[in-house]
Design a protein around this motif. Sequence first.
Motif, PDB file in Angstrom:
ATOM      1  N   THR A  82      76.848  61.000  76.001  1.00 23.32           N
ATOM      2  CA  THR A  82      77.603  60.974  74.739  1.00 23.32           C
ATOM      3  C   THR A  82      76.830  60.240  73.663  1.00 23.32           C
ATOM      4  O   THR A  82      76.793  60.665  72.497  1.00 23.32           O
ATOM      5  N   ALA A 136      74.350  62.423  71.663  1.00 23.16           N
ATOM      6  CA  ALA A 136      74.906  63.223  70.559  1.00 23.16           C
ATOM      7  C   ALA A 136      75.144  62.364  69.324  1.00 23.16           C
ATOM      8  O   ALA A 136      74.850  62.774  68.199  1.00 23.16           O
ATOM      9  N   VAL A 137      75.686  61.168  69.532  1.00 18.98           N
ATOM     10  CA  VAL A 137      75.930  60.263  68.413  1.00 18.98           C
ATOM     11  C   VAL A 137      74.614  59.894  67.730  1.00 18.98           C
ATOM     12  O   VAL A 137      74.503  59.894  66.493  1.00 18.98           O
ATOM     13  N   LEU A 150      78.931  64.180  62.662  1.00 18.68           N
ATOM     14  CA  LEU A 150      79.245  64.351  64.084  1.00 18.68           C
ATOM     15  C   LEU A 150      80.694  64.783  64.220  1.00 18.68           C
ATOM     16  O   LEU A 150      81.599  64.147  63.680  1.00 18.68           O
ATOM     17  N   ARG A 197      83.480  65.776  67.222  1.00 20.37           N
ATOM     18  CA  ARG A 197      83.644  65.596  68.669  1.00 20.37           C
ATOM     19  C   ARG A 197      84.876  66.337  69.180  1.00 20.37           C
ATOM     20  O   ARG A 197      85.967  66.214  68.631  1.00 20.37           O
ATOM     21  N   GLN A 244      86.881  66.340  72.568  1.00 21.44           N
ATOM     22  CA  GLN A 244      87.060  65.682  73.855  1.00 21.44           C
ATOM     23  C   GLN A 244      87.844  66.620  74.771  1.00 21.44           C
ATOM     24  O   GLN A 244      89.005  66.931  74.498  1.00 21.44           O
ATOM     25  N   PRO A 281      88.279  70.721  66.104  1.00 28.58           N
ATOM     26  CA  PRO A 281      86.826  70.480  66.106  1.00 28.58           C
ATOM     27  C   PRO A 281      85.927  71.711  66.070  1.00 28.58           C
ATOM     28  O   PRO A 281      84.929  71.726  65.347  1.00 28.58           O
ATOM     29  N   LEU A 339      77.842  69.012  67.047  1.00 24.24           N
ATOM     30  CA  LEU A 339      79.120  69.203  67.721  1.00 24.24           C
ATOM     31  C   LEU A 339      78.996  68.675  69.141  1.00 24.24           C
ATOM     32  O   LEU A 339      78.205  69.196  69.935  1.00 24.24           O
ATOM     33  N   LEU A 340      79.772  67.661  69.461  1.00 25.13           N
ATOM     34  CA  LEU A 340      79.794  67.089  70.804  1.00 25.13           C
ATOM     35  C   LEU A 340      81.000  67.636  71.553  1.00 25.13           C
ATOM     36  O   LEU A 340      82.144  67.390  71.158  1.00 25.13           O
ATOM     37  N   VAL A 341      80.743  68.402  72.602  1.00 27.45           N
ATOM     38  CA  VAL A 341      81.802  68.879  73.488  1.00 27.45           C
ATOM     39  C   VAL A 341      81.743  67.989  74.723  1.00 27.45           C
ATOM     40  O   VAL A 341      80.935  68.203  75.629  1.00 27.45           O
ATOM     41  N   ASP A 342      82.578  66.974  74.736  1.00 27.99           N
ATOM     42  CA  ASP A 342      82.455  65.902  75.718  1.00 27.99           C
ATOM     43  C   ASP A 342      83.276  66.189  76.969  1.00 27.99           C
ATOM     44  O   ASP A 342      84.451  66.582  76.883  1.00 27.99           O
ATOM     45  N   THR A 355      78.551  67.734  77.418  1.00 32.77           N
ATOM     46  CA  THR A 355      78.313  66.754  78.474  1.00 32.77           C
ATOM     47  C   THR A 355      79.212  67.045  79.672  1.00 32.77           C
ATOM     48  O   THR A 355      80.310  67.591  79.532  1.00 32.77           O
TER      49      THR A 355
END
Length: 292
Positions: free
Chosen positions: A46, A49-50, A60, A62, A64, A115, A127-130, A171
């Motif tokens: 994570t 990505a940040v 950013l 996110r 979740q 998101p 784009l963070l797909v956590d 992630t």
Amino acid sequence: MTPEELAAELDRVGYLPDRGIATAAYLAWRMHRPLFCEGEPGTGKTSLAVALARALDLPLIRLQCHEGIDATQALYDWDFPRQLLHLRALEAAGPVDADQAEASLYTRRFLLARPLLQALEDAPCVLLVDEVDRADDEFEAFLLEVLGENSVTIPELGRVTAETPPLVVLTSNRTREVHDALKRRCLYHWLEHPDLAREVAILRRRLPGVTERLAHQVASAVRRLRDLDLLKPPGVAESLDWAEALLTLGRTELDADTAATTLGAVLKYREDAQRALSSGVLGAASGSTIGG
């Protein structure tokens, strides 16, 4: 920008990448391919990505993931309370055509971008797909379609397409296997826990008050804990918490007694703490030396 230059930018914003991570991130960025990062919790997935968002000066966004997440939660929804107020206002103003009233309810002003839609509209962005491994198969298939086309269709408004695809970082903590179809769409990188020298460097970078000796002792002790059969081995975040706890207590060295009394900063299960205490690895903490 080269992979080495991207690594330098990540270093500048406080993320210390190894060559593999920097190269994978660079290729994902330049090839417009999602980057699938898999590894144990606490390996910096994570945080990557940040850091990429900061290093590339991009917003950013996110998402979740969790059990039961669906397209509505990830893509868009309609603001029902505002639509209802709008409809009441129309009724109060006098007679209104039913079709016109319905059409006025489904306009951009009442759309709540989640998101995925936000990333398509705001791209370029990160784009963070956590924790995508927490979602189910149906959501994976939906995600694959969106990432493959970099666009979505909203029946009432039309098609939304990102002119520049977002830099997507997915992630997974590998709580379950993600389907091959999604992995094939992505570039893949497995993140290991950092080696001793890199973890010491991370501690000293993030906590300037930590001496090299204390950082080395904490990193060495955490590495020993990771070698035990724990329910949740500590990650870098726990190393940082432990070092910060020692700083807060005014400690300049990690001895066995201090390690035992501050163990709650690094281990979060009673069974893990008991195993660590009975294993004797904490007794070796005070014996850690630079280069040892």
